[in-house]
Write a protein that holds these residues in place. Structure first.
Motif, PDB file in Angstrom:
ATOM      1  N   SER A 138       0.772  -1.243   0.000  1.00 41.45           N
ATOM      2  CA  SER A 138       0.000   0.000   0.000  1.00 41.45           C
ATOM      3  C   SER A 138       0.808   1.301   0.000  1.00 41.45           C
ATOM      4  O   SER A 138       0.279   2.334  -0.381  1.00 41.45           O
ATOM      5  CB  SER A 138      -0.938   0.014   1.206  1.00 41.45           C
ATOM      6  OG  SER A 138      -0.186  -0.075   2.395  1.00 41.45           O
ATOM      7  N   VAL A 139       2.067   1.281   0.427  1.00 42.72           N
ATOM      8  CA  VAL A 139       2.810   2.544   0.543  1.00 42.72           C
ATOM      9  C   VAL A 139       4.165   2.497  -0.179  1.00 42.72           C
ATOM     10  O   VAL A 139       5.137   3.084   0.268  1.00 42.72           O
ATOM     11  CB  VAL A 139       3.004   2.969   2.028  1.00 42.72           C
ATOM     12  CG1 VAL A 139       1.705   3.421   2.634  1.00 42.72           C
ATOM     13  CG2 VAL A 139       3.653   1.871   2.840  1.00 42.72           C
ATOM     14  N   GLY A 140       4.210   1.833  -1.298  1.00 39.50           N
ATOM     15  CA  GLY A 140       5.447   1.780  -2.072  1.00 39.50           C
ATOM     16  C   GLY A 140       6.537   1.015  -1.350  1.00 39.50           C
ATOM     17  O   GLY A 140       6.281   0.005  -0.715  1.00 39.50           O
ATOM     18  N   GLN A 172       9.668   0.786   1.526  1.00 38.38           N
ATOM     19  CA  GLN A 172       9.943   1.308   2.856  1.00 38.38           C
ATOM     20  C   GLN A 172      11.320   0.853   3.316  1.00 38.38           C
ATOM     21  O   GLN A 172      11.875  -0.115   2.795  1.00 38.38           O
ATOM     22  CB  GLN A 172       8.885   0.852   3.848  1.00 38.38           C
ATOM     23  CG  GLN A 172       8.874  -0.645   4.090  1.00 38.38           C
ATOM     24  CD  GLN A 172       7.823  -1.061   5.092  1.00 38.38           C
ATOM     25  OE1 GLN A 172       7.184  -0.241   5.734  1.00 38.38           O
ATOM     26  NE2 GLN A 172       7.633  -2.371   5.246  1.00 38.38           N
ATOM     27  N   GLN A 174       6.438  14.716   6.369  1.00 39.44           N
ATOM     28  CA  GLN A 174       6.589  14.563   4.929  1.00 39.44           C
ATOM     29  C   GLN A 174       8.031  14.959   4.640  1.00 39.44           C
ATOM     30  O   GLN A 174       8.556  15.900   5.245  1.00 39.44           O
ATOM     31  CB  GLN A 174       5.629  15.482   4.195  1.00 39.44           C
ATOM     32  CG  GLN A 174       4.191  15.187   4.452  1.00 39.44           C
ATOM     33  CD  GLN A 174       3.283  16.278   3.879  1.00 39.44           C
ATOM     34  OE1 GLN A 174       3.730  17.260   3.303  1.00 39.44           O
ATOM     35  NE2 GLN A 174       1.992  16.097   4.066  1.00 39.44           N
ATOM     36  N   LYS A 196      11.142  15.254   1.438  1.00 44.59           N
ATOM     37  CA  LYS A 196      11.489  15.198   0.015  1.00 44.59           C
ATOM     38  C   LYS A 196      12.885  15.765  -0.186  1.00 44.59           C
ATOM     39  O   LYS A 196      13.183  16.872   0.241  1.00 44.59           O
ATOM     40  CB  LYS A 196      10.484  16.030  -0.797  1.00 44.59           C
ATOM     41  CG  LYS A 196      10.756  16.060  -2.286  1.00 44.59           C
ATOM     42  CD  LYS A 196       9.749  16.980  -2.983  1.00 44.59           C
ATOM     43  CE  LYS A 196      10.022  17.123  -4.454  1.00 44.59           C
ATOM     44  NZ  LYS A 196      11.289  17.746  -4.756  1.00 44.59           N
ATOM     45  N   ASN A 245       8.941  12.937  -5.887  1.00 45.18           N
ATOM     46  CA  ASN A 245       7.959  12.442  -4.924  1.00 45.18           C
ATOM     47  C   ASN A 245       8.268  12.926  -3.504  1.00 45.18           C
ATOM     48  O   ASN A 245       9.389  13.319  -3.197  1.00 45.18           O
ATOM     49  CB  ASN A 245       7.931  10.909  -4.932  1.00 45.18           C
ATOM     50  CG  ASN A 245       9.246  10.307  -4.465  1.00 45.18           C
ATOM     51  OD1 ASN A 245      10.290  10.560  -5.059  1.00 45.18           O
ATOM     52  ND2 ASN A 245       9.212   9.527  -3.397  1.00 45.18           N
ATOM     53  N   SER A 256       7.997  11.551   0.490  1.00 44.95           N
ATOM     54  CA  SER A 256       7.879  10.328   1.271  1.00 44.95           C
ATOM     55  C   SER A 256       7.401  10.667   2.681  1.00 44.95           C
ATOM     56  O   SER A 256       7.161  11.828   3.005  1.00 44.95           O
ATOM     57  CB  SER A 256       9.238   9.619   1.330  1.00 44.95           C
ATOM     58  OG  SER A 256      10.164  10.419   2.053  1.00 44.95           O
ATOM     59  N   GLN A 287      10.970   4.994   6.981  1.00 45.03           N
ATOM     60  CA  GLN A 287      10.518   5.800   5.850  1.00 45.03           C
ATOM     61  C   GLN A 287       9.733   4.926   4.886  1.00 45.03           C
ATOM     62  O   GLN A 287      10.143   3.805   4.560  1.00 45.03           O
ATOM     63  CB  GLN A 287      11.735   6.407   5.157  1.00 45.03           C
ATOM     64  CG  GLN A 287      11.406   7.416   4.096  1.00 45.03           C
ATOM     65  CD  GLN A 287      12.642   8.185   3.649  1.00 45.03           C
ATOM     66  OE1 GLN A 287      13.777   7.817   3.957  1.00 45.03           O
ATOM     67  NE2 GLN A 287      12.425   9.248   2.918  1.00 45.03           N
ATOM     68  N   ASP A 288       8.592   5.456   4.421  1.00 44.74           N
ATOM     69  CA  ASP A 288       7.830   4.750   3.394  1.00 44.74           C
ATOM     70  C   ASP A 288       7.406   5.738   2.316  1.00 44.74           C
ATOM     71  O   ASP A 288       7.810   6.887   2.328  1.00 44.74           O
ATOM     72  CB  ASP A 288       6.650   3.961   3.970  1.00 44.74           C
ATOM     73  CG  ASP A 288       5.702   4.791   4.792  1.00 44.74           C
ATOM     74  OD1 ASP A 288       5.521   5.992   4.502  1.00 44.74           O
ATOM     75  OD2 ASP A 288       5.109   4.242   5.736  1.00 44.74           O
ATOM     76  N   LYS A 289       6.642   5.246   1.373  1.00 49.82           N
ATOM     77  CA  LYS A 289       6.248   6.004   0.179  1.00 49.82           C
ATOM     78  C   LYS A 289       7.459   6.326  -0.699  1.00 49.82           C
ATOM     79  O   LYS A 289       7.498   7.347  -1.384  1.00 49.82           O
ATOM     80  CB  LYS A 289       5.480   7.277   0.547  1.00 49.82           C
ATOM     81  CG  LYS A 289       4.182   7.001   1.290  1.00 49.82           C
ATOM     82  CD  LYS A 289       3.409   8.258   1.545  1.00 49.82           C
ATOM     83  CE  LYS A 289       2.139   7.941   2.315  1.00 49.82           C
ATOM     84  NZ  LYS A 289       1.401   9.146   2.659  1.00 49.82           N
ATOM     85  N   THR A 313       9.735   5.415  -4.018  1.00 50.02           N
ATOM     86  CA  THR A 313       9.261   5.015  -5.342  1.00 50.02           C
ATOM     87  C   THR A 313       9.756   3.645  -5.807  1.00 50.02           C
ATOM     88  O   THR A 313       9.046   2.958  -6.532  1.00 50.02           O
ATOM     89  CB  THR A 313       9.669   6.048  -6.409  1.00 50.02           C
ATOM     90  OG1 THR A 313      11.083   6.204  -6.378  1.00 50.02           O
ATOM     91  CG2 THR A 313       8.986   7.369  -6.162  1.00 50.02           C
TER      92      THR A 313
END
Length: 131
Positions: A8-10, A12, A74, A76, A82, A84, A103-105, A107
């Protein structure tokens, strides 16, 4: 399944290290004098819902802040397209305080490996400050 890939979150990654200091000292250091080590130089003070910008173009915004426990933000890098999500936790340990970055999200595997290396170096630099 690919290492670090979630449904679900790319991608991690998480790294942690126990630092030889009190939780209070580490909290104050990470969100104060040590901030350039993990975020970059910023003129803004880290506060909830306040955007942060480093001199190198990194972006951050703290979304959760529980004093002497954890914060979420958040995050970046200036070269990314993107944003994260980073969670930083401070956990009392027998011999100091464990500092944890999750860390998640992210790419892809490349970005995951980049951040694994980055956070590991940050932890080593922070640890050296308390030798």
């Amino acid at each position: 399944m690919t290492v670090g890939k979630t449904q679900s979150v790319g991608f991690q990654v998480g790294v942690r290290k126990t630092i030889n200091c009190s939780l209070e000292e580490l909290w104050d250091y990470v969100l104060g004098k040590g901030m350039p080590l993990w975020f970059g130089d910023s003129k803004e003070e880290p506060e909830i819902n306040k955007e942060l910008h480093s001199s190198t173009g990194n972006y951050g915004k703290i979304t959760t802040l529980v004093p002497q426990s954890h914060f979420r933000m958040q995050f970046k890098f200036n070269s990314w397209t993107n944003t994260s999500a980073v969670q930083v936790r401070f956990i009392k340990a027998k011999t100091g305080t464990t500092l944890s970055f999750h860390q998640d999200k992210l790419t892809d595997e490349r970005q995951r490996e980049e951040m694994k290396s980055y956070w590991s170096k940050v932890l080593n630099h922070v640890s050296e400050e308390f030798l």
